[in-house]
Scaffold this active site. Structure first.
Site, short mmCIF file in Angstrom:
data_model
loop_
_atom_site.label_atom_id
_atom_site.label_comp_id
_atom_site.label_asym_id
_atom_site.label_seq_id
_atom_site.Cartn_x
_atom_site.Cartn_y
_atom_site.Cartn_z
N ASP A 193 118.33 30.00 55.48
CA ASP A 193 118.10 30.94 56.58
C ASP A 193 117.46 30.23 57.78
O ASP A 193 116.66 29.31 57.60
CB ASP A 193 117.19 32.08 56.08
CG ASP A 193 117.26 33.29 56.98
OD1 ASP A 193 118.17 33.34 57.86
OD2 ASP A 193 116.42 34.20 56.83
N ASN A 196 119.35 29.34 60.79
CA ASN A 196 120.28 28.59 61.65
C ASN A 196 120.35 29.19 63.06
O ASN A 196 120.38 28.48 64.05
CB ASN A 196 121.70 28.60 61.08
CG ASN A 196 121.81 27.85 59.77
OD1 ASN A 196 120.92 27.09 59.42
ND2 ASN A 196 122.89 28.07 59.05
N ARG A 230 124.97 30.47 68.06
CA ARG A 230 124.65 30.47 66.63
C ARG A 230 125.50 29.46 65.85
O ARG A 230 125.04 28.85 64.90
CB ARG A 230 124.86 31.88 66.04
CG ARG A 230 124.00 32.95 66.66
CD ARG A 230 124.30 34.32 66.05
NE ARG A 230 124.01 34.30 64.63
CZ ARG A 230 122.79 34.43 64.12
NH1 ARG A 230 121.76 34.60 64.91
NH2 ARG A 230 122.60 34.40 62.83
N GLU A 288 126.96 40.95 52.97
CA GLU A 288 126.47 41.61 54.19
C GLU A 288 126.79 40.78 55.45
O GLU A 288 127.12 41.33 56.50
CB GLU A 288 124.96 41.85 54.10
CG GLU A 288 124.53 42.90 53.07
CD GLU A 288 124.60 42.42 51.62
OE1 GLU A 288 124.58 41.19 51.39
OE2 GLU A 288 124.69 43.27 50.71
N ASN A 289 126.73 39.44 55.30
CA ASN A 289 127.03 38.57 56.46
C ASN A 289 128.45 38.78 56.96
O ASN A 289 128.76 38.47 58.11
CB ASN A 289 126.91 37.08 56.09
CG ASN A 289 125.51 36.60 55.84
OD1 ASN A 289 125.30 35.60 55.15
ND2 ASN A 289 124.51 37.29 56.40
N ARG A 336 129.18 40.28 60.31
CA ARG A 336 128.78 39.61 61.57
C ARG A 336 129.97 39.52 62.53
O ARG A 336 131.12 39.66 62.11
CB ARG A 336 128.25 38.21 61.26
CG ARG A 336 126.91 38.30 60.56
CD ARG A 336 126.14 37.04 60.67
NE ARG A 336 124.85 37.20 60.03
CZ ARG A 336 123.91 36.29 60.00
NH1 ARG A 336 124.12 35.13 60.57
NH2 ARG A 336 122.76 36.52 59.42
#
Ligand code: FPP
Length: 236
Positions: A18, A20, A31, A65-66, A69
């Site tokens: 976590d 980044n 990102r 869940e990502n 994005r």
């Protein structure tokens, strides 16, 4: 801890990578720049972990869940998978190391799915070290998937039978889970398998999580007293 005592090396380490995004933001960069730096950090850590004698390193590259994005960020991550699984993976094979993928790959682009499967299939058998990619992985989905497949096959399971239906079939439980980036939670990572894992949290953002920082986690782990719910022999 007695400095002369050899370090206890975990068999399996889980890594929640976590920070980044924050790392990139600090540099006024997108990102994707942070994820790219994260991939480079991960490559160094895998080599370091295998050198320490760790047998499995499971890296949380994309949670279920990502997957919600923005398309642009996901495309960047898929690009990193393409990149890793066409070039870097070969360096791993040369060191008698394997890759394995856990998670629901069915929603990923077809070419990425194929690269990931080929990556597993081309891995040396009897590898001394395995880098496990958790991709579109979520512990809740993994457990549901196992339960449904037991129900569909009319099976009543014992623990071994259940564990054989998990994506981590054949792997040892994680001894240590490291999370970078300051949050102190598992975020749906290996929830079943981590029941007795030691947890290590650090504020360091993942792209800055160097082998030296990794060693701090191993040293910390080495000093933990793992009783698995039992009491110490001398207190008996
Ligand atoms: C969480 O940080 C990290 C991810 C969602 C992706 C992690 C992926 C890598 C390190 C690359 C792995 C390697 C390959 C081959 C793909 P975040 O972006 O949520 O960070 P933030 O909390 O600072 O926003």
């Amino acid at each position: 801890m007695d400095k002369r005592e050899p370090l206890k090396i975990p068999l399996h380490v889980g890594l929640i990578m976590d920070g980044n995004g924050r790392w990139a933001k600090k540099r006024h960069m997108p990102r994707s720049f942070g994820h790219n730096a994260g991939m480079n950090a991960m490559i160094k850590l895998a080599e370091h972990a295998s050198g320490l004698g760790i047998k499995y390193l499971t890296v949380y590259t994309l949670s279920t869940e990502n997957l919600q994005r923005p398309e642009e960020e996901l495309e960047g991550l898929f690009g990193l998978f393409r990149n890793y699984f066409t070039t870097n993976v070969k360096k791993l094979y040369k060191k008698n190391s394997a890759v394995k993928v856990i998670g629901d790959l069915s929603v990923l682009p077809q070419d990425v799915q194929k690269l990931l499967r080929d990556g597993e299939d081309n891995s040396p058998s009897g590898a001394e070290f395995t880098l496990v990619f958790a991709i579109n992985y979520g512990a809740r989905n993994e457990i549901l998937h196992a339960v449904n497949s037991a129900v569909e096959n009319g099976l009543k399971l014992d623990r071994d039978g259940f564990e054989n239906l998990l994506y981590t079939r054949g792997m040892p439980y994680p001894d240590l889970i490291i999370r970078t980036g300051g949050e102190k939670r598992l975020s749906n990572f290996l929830a079943y398998q981590a029941a007795y894992a030691e947890l290590y949290f650090t504020e360091v953002l993942f792209p800055d999580f160097s082998p030296k920082e990794f060693d701090k986690a191993i040293k910390d782990f080495s000093g933990r007293d793992r009783r698995y719910g039992k009491i110490k022999k001398e207190d008996n």
